[in-house]
Design an enzyme around this catalytic site. Sequence first.
Site, mmCIF file in Angstrom:
data_model
loop_
_atom_site.group_PDB
_atom_site.id
_atom_site.type_symbol
_atom_site.label_atom_id
_atom_site.label_comp_id
_atom_site.label_asym_id
_atom_site.label_seq_id
_atom_site.Cartn_x
_atom_site.Cartn_y
_atom_site.Cartn_z
ATOM 1 C CB ALA A 63 10.808 2.587 -4.602
ATOM 2 N N GLY A 108 6.317 0.667 -2.878
ATOM 3 C CA GLY A 108 6.844 1.135 -1.596
ATOM 4 C C GLY A 108 5.849 1.998 -0.842
ATOM 5 C CD GLU A 111 7.055 -2.828 -0.297
ATOM 6 O OE1 GLU A 111 7.527 -1.937 -1.036
ATOM 7 O OE2 GLU A 111 7.592 -3.928 -0.162
ATOM 8 C CD GLU A 131 6.520 -3.646 -5.400
ATOM 9 O OE1 GLU A 131 5.445 -4.255 -5.597
ATOM 10 O OE2 GLU A 131 6.695 -2.877 -4.451
#
Length: 256
Positions: A63, A108, A111, A131
């Site tokens: 992200a 992300g 993910e 993270e």
Amino acid sequence: MHINKKVIDQICILMIDRQDALNAMNPDILRELDQAIKTCISDQNIGVIILTGAGDKAFIAGADIKVMQDLDVKGAVNFAKLGQEVTMTIEDSPKPIIAAVNGFALGGGCEIAIACHLRFASDNAFFAQPEVKLGLIPGWGGTQRLPRIIGKGNATELIIGGHMINAQEAFRIGLANKVFEQDKLMEETKNFANTILGNGPDSIAESLRCINESAGHSLIDGLNLEVEAFSKRFGTDETNEGLDAFVEKREANFRN
Ligand code: CAA
């Protein structure tokens, strides 16, 4: 526009192209990816989707951290839900989506890769859920999908360690399905996509649905779901063609 799309012989390659930020995902790119995948799903000329990153360094480096700097709790809910919506679009796709992981798949990015049905990695790929190093936790499905793919112990190690693992280690723990030399990744991924294209599209879609459903059901409920999906294949043109082709000693022709 940050998603390049190329369709060749029923294989669609979606390439995330934001190389100056190692293909990190901001809300606009997430929406663009979601739309691109939905368009592929409804396109009769596409049978398999390959998702990859532009350049030779990153699949998706996560992200966008600069976007997250400005988020409050409400903004973070929206950002997490948007990312989760995209990962659900990927996972629920009736057409197989293969992540061709050509470099960093972090946060992300990892993910998004684990929402794909398969992960083929280049030998320079790195995976991580980093993270916790940012004082965060995974927000686009990592805590839920990773244990289902690599087991609770391996997922816990990755999520609370925050460290990177290379492609070989990802292969060892079942995070990467296959590892190829960097310059062979796309060719080999397309080869497997072609193998898939030789198989019945509705049977593939039903298989993916049953596999996805396996996570949310008891074994008995899952087996009942499988019986239902299996039996509904019978009498369809696709199944008749597959069974007849075997008995008649010829290749099945599912897609024309
Ligand atoms: N967000 C925004 N920008 C990013 C980024 C990210 N996730 N990852 C890299 N970039 C940017 C860098 O800021 C840099 O931009 P500038 O040139 O403008 O400074 C550019 O991409 C190149 O990156 P580096 O100079 O850092 O390249 P490097 O080769 O030295 O390091 C790296 C590569 C190890 C991947 C490093 O960039 C890195 O650690 N990136 C962050 C990875 C990360 O923590 N991802 C998880 C984000 S959290 C998340 O994803 C939450 C969630 O679950 C949804």
